[in-house]
Write a protein that holds these residues in place. Sequence first.
Motif, PDB file in Angstrom:
ATOM      1  N   HIS A  71       0.845  -1.033   0.061  1.00 60.10           N
ATOM      2  CA  HIS A  71       0.116   0.043   0.049  1.00 60.10           C
ATOM      3  C   HIS A  71       0.773   1.318   0.080  1.00 60.10           C
ATOM      4  N   ASP A  72       0.343   2.238  -0.777  1.00 59.50           N
ATOM      5  CA  ASP A  72       1.180   3.630  -0.767  1.00 59.50           C
ATOM      6  C   ASP A  72       0.212   4.335   0.333  1.00 59.50           C
ATOM      7  N   GLY A  73       0.944   4.190   1.696  1.00 58.60           N
ATOM      8  CA  GLY A  73       0.240   4.826   2.830  1.00 58.60           C
ATOM      9  C   GLY A  73      -0.077   4.056   3.798  1.00 58.60           C
ATOM     10  N   ALA A  74      -0.926   4.546   4.860  1.00 56.61           N
ATOM     11  CA  ALA A  74      -1.098   3.475   5.822  1.00 56.61           C
ATOM     12  C   ALA A  74      -2.162   2.647   5.665  1.00 56.61           C
ATOM     13  N   VAL A  75      -1.959   1.468   6.313  1.00 58.22           N
ATOM     14  CA  VAL A  75      -2.773   0.261   6.320  1.00 58.22           C
ATOM     15  C   VAL A  75      -3.848   0.526   7.442  1.00 58.22           C
ATOM     16  N   ASN A  76      -4.990   0.784   7.125  1.00 59.28           N
ATOM     17  CA  ASN A  76      -6.189   1.287   7.966  1.00 59.28           C
ATOM     18  C   ASN A  76      -7.190   0.328   8.417  1.00 59.28           C
ATOM     19  N   ALA A  77      -7.134  -0.906   7.595  1.00 58.27           N
ATOM     20  CA  ALA A  77      -7.919  -2.148   8.153  1.00 58.27           C
ATOM     21  C   ALA A  77      -7.331  -3.411   7.526  1.00 58.27           C
ATOM     22  N   VAL A  78      -7.724  -4.328   8.331  1.00 61.88           N
ATOM     23  CA  VAL A  78      -7.262  -5.757   8.068  1.00 61.88           C
ATOM     24  C   VAL A  78      -8.377  -6.774   8.512  1.00 61.88           C
ATOM     25  N   ALA A  79      -8.070  -8.045   7.606  1.00 63.98           N
ATOM     26  CA  ALA A  79      -9.086  -8.996   8.012  1.00 63.98           C
ATOM     27  C   ALA A  79      -8.747 -10.323   7.743  1.00 63.98           C
ATOM     28  N   PHE A  80      -9.077 -11.411   8.302  1.00 59.99           N
ATOM     29  CA  PHE A  80      -8.952 -12.661   8.155  1.00 59.99           C
ATOM     30  C   PHE A  80      -9.994 -13.405   7.270  1.00 59.99           C
ATOM     31  N   LEU A  81      -9.893 -14.175   6.068  1.00 60.39           N
ATOM     32  CA  LEU A  81     -10.860 -14.890   5.610  1.00 60.39           C
ATOM     33  C   LEU A  81     -11.192 -16.222   6.235  1.00 60.39           C
ATOM     34  N   PRO A  82     -12.380 -16.953   6.187  1.00 61.27           N
ATOM     35  CA  PRO A  82     -12.297 -18.179   6.704  1.00 61.27           C
ATOM     36  C   PRO A  82     -11.354 -19.083   6.117  1.00 61.27           C
ATOM     37  N   ASP A  83     -11.063 -18.829   4.707  1.00 64.13           N
ATOM     38  CA  ASP A  83     -10.073 -20.006   3.922  1.00 64.13           C
ATOM     39  C   ASP A  83      -8.873 -19.627   4.122  1.00 64.13           C
ATOM     40  N   GLY A  84      -8.458 -18.866   5.079  1.00 65.75           N
ATOM     41  CA  GLY A  84      -6.954 -18.556   5.290  1.00 65.75           C
ATOM     42  C   GLY A  84      -6.380 -17.310   4.795  1.00 65.75           C
ATOM     43  N   MET A 401       6.811   5.987   0.167  1.00 69.77           N
ATOM     44  CA  MET A 401       6.876   7.067   1.159  1.00 69.77           C
ATOM     45  C   MET A 401       5.584   7.880   0.952  1.00 69.77           C
ATOM     46  N   PRO A 402       5.313   8.355   2.172  1.00 64.78           N
ATOM     47  CA  PRO A 402       4.049   9.311   2.284  1.00 64.78           C
ATOM     48  C   PRO A 402       4.300  10.506   1.586  1.00 64.78           C
ATOM     49  N   GLU A 403       3.576  10.913   0.869  1.00 65.09           N
ATOM     50  CA  GLU A 403       3.589  12.429   0.062  1.00 65.09           C
ATOM     51  C   GLU A 403       3.804  13.679   1.182  1.00 65.09           C
ATOM     52  N   GLN A 404       4.954  14.138   0.779  1.00 66.18           N
ATOM     53  CA  GLN A 404       5.185  15.583   1.663  1.00 66.18           C
ATOM     54  C   GLN A 404       5.988  16.417   1.128  1.00 66.18           C
ATOM     55  N   THR A 405       6.006  17.497   1.062  1.00 69.94           N
ATOM     56  CA  THR A 405       6.919  18.400   0.828  1.00 69.94           C
ATOM     57  C   THR A 405       7.497  19.312   1.886  1.00 69.94           C
ATOM     58  N   ILE A 406       8.712  20.046   1.802  1.00 72.88           N
ATOM     59  CA  ILE A 406       8.945  21.295   2.545  1.00 72.88           C
ATOM     60  C   ILE A 406       9.023  22.315   1.854  1.00 72.88           C
ATOM     61  N   GLY A 407       7.855  23.277   2.181  1.00 69.36           N
ATOM     62  CA  GLY A 407       7.824  24.720   1.223  1.00 69.36           C
ATOM     63  C   GLY A 407       8.831  25.341   1.377  1.00 69.36           C
ATOM     64  N   ALA A 408       9.420  25.679   2.612  1.00 69.57           N
ATOM     65  CA  ALA A 408      10.405  26.800   2.659  1.00 69.57           C
ATOM     66  C   ALA A 408      11.850  26.336   2.313  1.00 69.57           C
ATOM     67  N   ALA A 409      12.511  27.003   1.414  1.00 70.29           N
ATOM     68  CA  ALA A 409      13.815  26.741   0.875  1.00 70.29           C
ATOM     69  C   ALA A 409      14.993  26.643   2.115  1.00 70.29           C
ATOM     70  N   GLU A 410      14.673  27.587   2.910  1.00 70.13           N
ATOM     71  CA  GLU A 410      15.698  27.697   4.023  1.00 70.13           C
ATOM     72  C   GLU A 410      15.596  26.140   4.749  1.00 70.13           C
TER      73      GLU A 410
END
Length: 424
Positions: A71-84, A401-410
């Motif tokens: 996944h590109d970002g957080a894994v928010n939900a998970v589950a098991f299926l009856p068949d494994g 990698m989560p999308e992020q920028t640093i706006g200030a050049a300094e």
Amino acid sequence: MPVPFRLALSALACLLAVTARAEAPMRGHGGPVRALAVTADGSRALSGSFDASAILWSVEDGAALRVMRAHDGAVNAVAFLPDGGLLTAGEDGRIALWRDSPEPERIVATHAGPVSGLAVAPGGRRIASSSWDGTARITPLDGGPALVREGHQGNVNGVAFLPDGRLVTAGYDATVRIWPESGPAVTVQLETPVNAVAAAPDGEIAAAGADGTLHLLRPDGSLRARLEVGPRPVVALALSPDGRRIAAATVGGAVAVVDRAQARVVLTLVGPGLPVWSLAFRGAGELVTGGGDRLVRRWDLAAGEPIGPLAMTRPADALAGFAGDRGAAVFRACEACHTLTPDGGNRAGPTLHGIFGRRIAAVPDYPYSPAFRRLDIVWTPETVARLFEIGPARLTPGTKMPEQTIGAAEDRAALVRFLERATR
């Protein structure tokens, strides 16, 4: 040293290691643990994290059996299926089905926004998903068309199946909606946004309120009980296998265990003070929780105490020697995913030790995506600065990698100067 004696010491060391591991929290994620599920027999747990990974655990000995990244970002939900089979759903809107291979077997559904919840229908042939795109979907696992449920005004935060197969959804619009096979939903208006929903074996519905309340609704949507479990928002719910108890997790770090028939809190589990984002029962006598401390913890419900130590030794602050450095302050946002030192190892992202002059995707043993491995970049002060100027999605397409920028050049320049010092 005689061989039998060495073997005896080795066996003792293994026994002590297993014992210590079994009584310690499960440690492996590089970010808060956002989602949890436990198998019916209690032998395995599946966790999803803000670090974009899912981990399959052996609960009894605390061993990580498998780490899954798709996944590109957080894994928010998970589950098991009856068949494994295993399901993971993420911030990227995708729901992945995993079996035995290191990659997902297939993507079974896609939303236009982050997936917030998963539920498996009775019989295990369909799944339901809720999303911040304002919809819920019922998806047959045999590949048939999905049934889209629309009506919530804003994010849909949770989803559950009633025993008769009807769908229940919970939304930021402060409604719980009960969907028949066809026709309009029964809409229950509450006084607060609803963060999670769960359905009991007798059809009763539990709804978690952002004001710290828990609502218990009959299968027709009428209110049976309302109780305070806060005062902080309730963000996750779990039902015991027999349906008699509900566990409600809060962002304040406490978990209320509720006797459902009596509609009252019978036990409060108090953690280290960080948010508890996820939880699941392990049989009737144990609870498994995941939270802001990046750990998966086990709790003995008879004693009301954690299994193993509650307070973990705090690791040394890798940035303590850079107090007052502007670049170190900027790097704090990256610390959860990246280490700086030769012995720091990989977290959700690869170690940054020795980054300058290193070709992209060159850290041993880190599971880079295929798209990332095909890029032709050498990390220099200029390319690192450019990464945070235009964002990872543009400079390194295919990254997790989560999308992020640093706006200030300094600030970008300060970060580069800090990394030049800290990663040598």
